[in-house]
Design an enzyme around this catalytic site. Structure first.
Site, PDB file in Angstrom:
ATOM      1  N   GLY A 190      -1.433   1.794  15.738  1.00 30.80           N
ATOM      2  CA  GLY A 190      -0.040   2.146  15.394  1.00 30.80           C
ATOM      3  C   GLY A 190       0.659   0.952  14.768  1.00 30.80           C
ATOM      4  N   ASP A 225      -8.169   2.712   9.912  1.00 35.22           N
ATOM      5  CA  ASP A 225      -6.702   2.603   9.922  1.00 35.22           C
ATOM      6  C   ASP A 225      -6.196   1.852   8.692  1.00 35.22           C
ATOM      7  OD1 ASP A 225      -8.073   0.468  11.419  1.00 35.22           O
ATOM      8  OD2 ASP A 225      -6.096  -0.440  11.521  1.00 35.22           O
TER       9      ASP A 225
HETATM   10  P1  AMP Z   1      -3.940  -5.206  10.904  1.00 33.67           P
HETATM   11  O1  AMP Z   1      -4.987  -6.210  11.151  1.00 33.67           O
HETATM   12  O2  AMP Z   1      -2.712  -5.739  10.223  1.00 33.67           O
HETATM   13  O3  AMP Z   1      -4.465  -3.961  10.265  1.00 33.67           O
HETATM   14  O4  AMP Z   1      -3.418  -4.774  12.362  1.00 33.67           O
HETATM   15  C1  AMP Z   1      -4.201  -4.094  13.302  1.00 33.67           C
HETATM   16  C2  AMP Z   1      -3.295  -3.613  14.402  1.00 33.67           C
HETATM   17  O5  AMP Z   1      -2.704  -4.707  15.107  1.00 33.67           O
HETATM   18  C3  AMP Z   1      -2.139  -2.734  13.959  1.00 33.67           C
HETATM   19  O6  AMP Z   1      -1.859  -1.809  14.981  1.00 33.67           O
HETATM   20  C4  AMP Z   1      -1.024  -3.749  13.809  1.00 33.67           C
HETATM   21  O7  AMP Z   1       0.247  -3.144  13.876  1.00 33.67           O
HETATM   22  C5  AMP Z   1      -1.285  -4.639  15.004  1.00 33.67           C
HETATM   23  N1  AMP Z   1      -0.794  -6.014  14.820  1.00 33.67           N
HETATM   24  C6  AMP Z   1      -1.366  -7.003  14.117  1.00 33.67           C
HETATM   25  N2  AMP Z   1      -0.640  -8.128  14.202  1.00 33.67           N
HETATM   26  C7  AMP Z   1       0.433  -7.842  14.983  1.00 33.67           C
HETATM   27  C8  AMP Z   1       1.562  -8.594  15.433  1.00 33.67           C
HETATM   28  N3  AMP Z   1       1.720  -9.873  15.122  1.00 33.67           N
HETATM   29  N4  AMP Z   1       2.444  -7.954  16.215  1.00 33.67           N
HETATM   30  C9  AMP Z   1       2.302  -6.661  16.552  1.00 33.67           C
HETATM   31  N5  AMP Z   1       1.258  -5.914  16.179  1.00 33.67           N
HETATM   32  C10 AMP Z   1       0.335  -6.486  15.387  1.00 33.67           C
HETATM   33 MG    MG Z   2      -4.024  -2.461   9.297  1.00 32.70          MG
END
Ligand code: AMP
Ligand code: MG
Length: 479
Positions: free
Chosen positions: A75, A237
């Protein structure tokens, strides 16, 4: 669509936001202009400090397969869909803030994004778009004064993303795996109305939806392969149903042609290597298809999925034809391409500059290409095959060279160039390299971007092969 699919939440305030870069090419699409008087209001709204009138910001629910393993708890942890914007041509776009505070999906993380990763996403989206590859883009990059903590204290930013969609394969996996199949038709109807209105009235619309996603994904990945783009984190995702490149993390472009190159240092098995991307696209579509079985039936979905490989092959072949300036895409052409990838993998040729150099053949001279081949005969043998295929077509050499130069970029957003811009921004608060890379990224096929023509600088730094110490350089997900 209903709160089954999102959490309503406003962005968290930030300290002293400042505009690092604004993208007029994107903002013009939705008639959003800023002037020196309105800049601070813009920065205030899009950093999250002031509400956008009539907006309904929300964090979307999704899950997904990460490195092949299902993760139910994903999410939007640090991003919010701020608003929809209607372009002058009637198209509808998502305005999304990334790095605007933790949501209920944050899993204990801070909800923020590093300046480093935001600069990468900002420039990468523009580079891909300008290469003619579907991608999310950004309207603006806004720095904030709040320090965040990764391995060490880091500068942070809010990216104002602009995308045709934020519906991921994982948006369907979440209701499927959490035993809420009744939510899937609702999401499908929304997605079809918003993104594929042409199929809305068809009795077979759900199957046709899957067909669209299969086609778009196959086309997208064929584009990636021909420019040497390596996504790095092809989790479900991070795949959009509209077939745009999405979620730039540890991505990279091939330096030398190294089919096994993985841009992500956490990807120890090479799951997301350049050579694996086409089959991972298929695997990810299979995961999306599984969520639709009870609606469409397995055999219909399988039939659609079976079209993936032929569409991929056909697009890849057509794009390679453009790169090589050949129209006749027969078996001899396939052999030529196969042999080319073989010699490139055995010799240390820069992927981008090799193809760009090839448009000088045979009229001009392409001596620089020989530097990549310790045994000149290897290149000569391939060039004589190539010449034979060129001769079959009776094309005007100048015209062909011009066309090839629109298919083979002179500029590619190499990781060491990004690193240089990031380092200047972080250590010296100097954003001039971001401006310059942005100009290069927007004109990848030009000999030199027009807006830089009068500047006095060493353009070769931006066009040269990747320096040895940065070749096959990999980044981690948090970088
Ligand atoms: P991503 O690697 O950006 O695709 O993120 C994978 C998951 O981790 C997603 O659900 C992001 O919203 C969550 N996420 C990554 N970094 C953060 C952060 N600093 N704070 C909150 N959620 C994060
Ligand atoms: Mg992502």
């Amino acid at each position: 669509m209903g709160d089954d699919f999102y959490q309503k939440k406003s962005p968290d305030p930030v300290t002293d936001p400042y505009l690092i870069h604004f993208n007029p090419s994107v903002s013009q699409l939705i008639d959003l202009n800023i002037s020196s008087e309105s800049e601070s209001e813009f920065t205030s709204i899009f950093s999250g400090n002031h509400p956008l009138p009539q907006a309904f910001p929300l964090a979307m629910v999704y899950s997904g397969h990460q490195f092949g393993v299902y993760n139910p708890r994903l999410g939007d942890g640090r991003g919010l869909l701020l608003s929809e914007a209607h372009a002058t041509d009637g198209s509808v776009w998502d305005i999304y803030l990334k790095g605007c505070g933790p949501t209920r999906f944050a899993r204990g993380f801070d909800g923020r994004a590093t300046l480093r990763s935001s600069i990468r996403e900002y420039l990468a989206g523009e580079a891909m778009h300008s290469l003619g590859i579907p991608s999310t883009r950004a309207i603006a990059l806004i720095g904030i004064r709040d320090l965040i903590f990764r391995d060490r204290p880091e500068l942070a930013a809010v990216l104002v993303r602009f995308s045709d969609s934020h519906i991921r394969f994982g948006s369907f996996e979440q209701p499927h795996y959490s035993n809420h199949p009744e939510k899937i038709p609702k999401l499908l109807d929304y997605a079809i109305q918003r993104h594929f209105p042409d199929i809305n009235d068809s009795a077979d619309k759900y199957r046709l939806f899957f067909r669209e996603v299969v086609q778009r994904t196959a086309v997208l990945i064929a584009h990636w392969q021909t420019v040497g783009f390596v996504h790095g984190v092809m989790n479900t995702d991070n795949m959009l149903i509209t077939g745009a490149t999405f979620d730039y993390g540890p991505f990279g472009f091939l330096d030398r042609f190294n089919p096994g190159f993985t841009a992500n240092s956490s990807d120890t098995s090479g799951r997301y290597a350049w050579s694996k991307q086409p089959q991972i696209g298929h695997w990810n579509l299979g995961k999306l298809g599984e969520t639709l079985v009870s609606i469409c039936g397995a055999s219909a979905l399988e039939a659609e999925l079976n079209e993936y490989q032929p569409i991929y092959n056909q697009t890849f072949r057509a794009l390679m034809g453009k790169k090589l300036g050949l129209d006749l895409l027969d078996e001899e052409f396939s052999n030529l391409v196969g042999r080319l990838f073989q010699i490139l993998s055995e010799n240390p040729a820069d992927f981008t500059n090799f193809f760009r150099g090839l448009s000088n053949f045979p009229e001009g001279y392409c001596d620089s290409l020989y530097n990549y081949f310790p045994d000149k005969k290897v290149l000569d043998d391939w060039l004589s095959l190539y010449r034979r295929l060129l001769d079959r077509e009776d094309q005007d050499n100048d015209l062909r060279a011009r066309k090839m130069n629109r298919a083979n970029p002179k500029f590619i957003l190499r990781n060491h160039l990004l690193e240089h811009a990031i380092s200047k921004a972080m250590k010296e608060s100097d954003h001039s390299e971001i401006d310059r890379l942005f100009a290069f990224a927007q004109s990848p096929f030009d000999e030199l971007p027009e807006c830089l023509a009068k500047d006095n600088f060493d353009s070769q730094f931006y066009y040269a092969d990747t320096p040895q110490k940065f070749i096959d350089w990999r980044l981690s997900c948090s970088a």
